[in-house]
Design an enzyme around this catalytic site. Structure first.
Site, short mmCIF file in Angstrom:
data_model
loop_
_atom_site.label_atom_id
_atom_site.label_comp_id
_atom_site.label_asym_id
_atom_site.label_seq_id
_atom_site.Cartn_x
_atom_site.Cartn_y
_atom_site.Cartn_z
N GLU A 44 -16.88 17.70 30.49
CA GLU A 44 -15.75 18.61 30.75
C GLU A 44 -14.50 17.81 31.08
O GLU A 44 -14.56 16.70 31.59
CB GLU A 44 -16.09 19.61 31.87
CG GLU A 44 -16.61 18.99 33.16
CD GLU A 44 -15.58 18.96 34.28
OE1 GLU A 44 -14.38 18.89 33.96
OE2 GLU A 44 -16.00 18.98 35.45
N ARG A 69 -21.25 17.90 41.81
CA ARG A 69 -21.89 18.65 40.72
C ARG A 69 -20.87 19.14 39.70
O ARG A 69 -20.91 20.27 39.22
CB ARG A 69 -22.74 19.79 41.27
CG ARG A 69 -23.78 19.35 42.27
CD ARG A 69 -24.72 20.45 42.67
NE ARG A 69 -25.68 20.73 41.62
CZ ARG A 69 -26.79 20.01 41.38
NH1 ARG A 69 -27.07 18.95 42.13
NH2 ARG A 69 -27.61 20.35 40.42
N CYS A 74 -16.08 10.85 28.59
CA CYS A 74 -16.91 9.71 28.21
C CYS A 74 -16.92 8.58 29.21
O CYS A 74 -17.99 8.03 29.52
CB CYS A 74 -16.53 9.19 26.83
SG CYS A 74 -14.88 8.42 26.72
N HIS A 112 -13.00 5.86 22.88
CA HIS A 112 -14.30 6.39 23.31
C HIS A 112 -15.17 5.26 23.85
O HIS A 112 -15.25 4.18 23.26
CB HIS A 112 -15.02 7.09 22.16
CG HIS A 112 -16.37 7.61 22.55
ND1 HIS A 112 -16.53 8.60 23.50
CD2 HIS A 112 -17.63 7.24 22.18
CE1 HIS A 112 -17.82 8.83 23.66
NE2 HIS A 112 -18.49 8.01 22.89
N ASP A 127 -25.20 6.67 24.56
CA ASP A 127 -23.93 7.38 24.71
C ASP A 127 -24.22 8.78 25.24
O ASP A 127 -24.67 9.66 24.49
CB ASP A 127 -23.20 7.44 23.38
CG ASP A 127 -21.82 8.06 23.48
OD1 ASP A 127 -21.44 8.51 24.59
OD2 ASP A 127 -21.11 8.10 22.46
#
Length: 279
Positions: A44, A69, A74, A112, A127
């Site tokens: 998110e 939580r 990435c 990334h 990943d």
């Protein structure tokens, strides 16, 4: 310096993802952790929508993804995963990729993050932070070999100049995900890329809500107001209110939402766009 987590943090991480297996640097352990992590900790980008650049020090990442939580993108996912793997005894290397998912012909910056992981017999690509197409198993480095995961089939192709390309099989079509080489990345590389994607005015992470989570047999994603569930079939649902958005974030994706006052206005703005589109 490669970071590790404390014994208390390691136990909390295992509890967060539901792992009860052995603490040893084996291929079996790597596969188990890689399967469980994206099921428990969603992808998110709420912070970047709120104008916040995520902090990449391990304490901040752990506090957000485990203690609070939340989820993350990435850098946060793979930094946490790397620290856990290093604590157990794996040898890891941080890598960076050019994303091809939206445009297979693009040569975008290396924004990334993913990992190279060594086990006694193999070298793996790991990943746990690629959003809607996050790997649910590590891939062994073997040029052109089709590799099944709990969700899709992937392969790694060696292409020009020593670069690799990750592809996923969707139906009968192979779709490029990203391309990368094996040059190790250092924290400053990720800090620069993190700043870039979280502050660039036209960055996708600044302009759109992107959330993803896997469950056995299914991928669940949210892009702005559209919820997609993809397994044996694909289903879409449009959300039309801030309350619906909040409910999906909390219930479908399991996110404990931040208390930032800006979040309500962001969700209201997304809902208003839905109402505008309907008229």
């Amino acid at each position: 310096m490669i970071q590790t987590v404390s014994p208390v943090q390691l136990a909390a991480y295992f509890d967060r993802i539901g792992y009860t297996g052995p603490h040893e640097a084996s291929a079996e352990t790597l596969h188990a952790l890689h399967r469980l992590h994206p099921q428990a900790i969603p992808f998110e980008n709420i912070d970047t929508l709120l104008g916040v650049t995520p902090r990449l020090d391990l304490e901040s990442v752990f506090a957000k993804l485990v203690s609070a939580r939340r989820g993350g993108y990435c850098y946060e996912h793979n930094l946490l995963f790397r620290a856990v793997l290093e604590t157990i005894g794996f040898e890891t290397t941080g890598l960076a990729a050019r994303v091809l998912w939206a445009d297979p012909d693009a040569m975008l910056p290396r924004t990334h993050m993913m990992l190279l992981v060594e086990t006694p017999d193999e070298t793996w690509l790991a990943d746990v932070g690629f959003g809607s197409m996050t790997l649910t198993a590590p891939l062994v480095f073997d040029n052109g070999r089709e590799q099944a995961t709990p969700h899709e089939t992937f392969r790694l192709d060696l292409i020009e100049r020593g670069d690799f390309k990750l592809l996923v099989k969707l139906g009968e079509t192979w779709k490029p995900v990203y391309r990368f080489d094996l040059e190790p990345q250092v924290p400053s590389d990720y800090a620069m890329a993190n700043h870039y994607v979280s502050t660039l005015p036209d960055s996708i992470f600044v302009n759109h809500l992107i959330v993803a989570r896997v469950i056995p047999g299914q991928r669940q994603t949210l892009f702005d107001r559209t919820v997609t569930r993809r397994g044996t079939a694909e289903e879409h649902r449009e959300l039309t209110s801030a309350a619906e958005l909040r409910g999906v974030l909390e219930d479908t994706f399991g996110i404990t939402l931040p208390t930032d006052a800006k979040l309500a206005s962001v969700l209201e703005h997304l809902a208003a766009q839905a109402a505008s589109a309907a008229t």
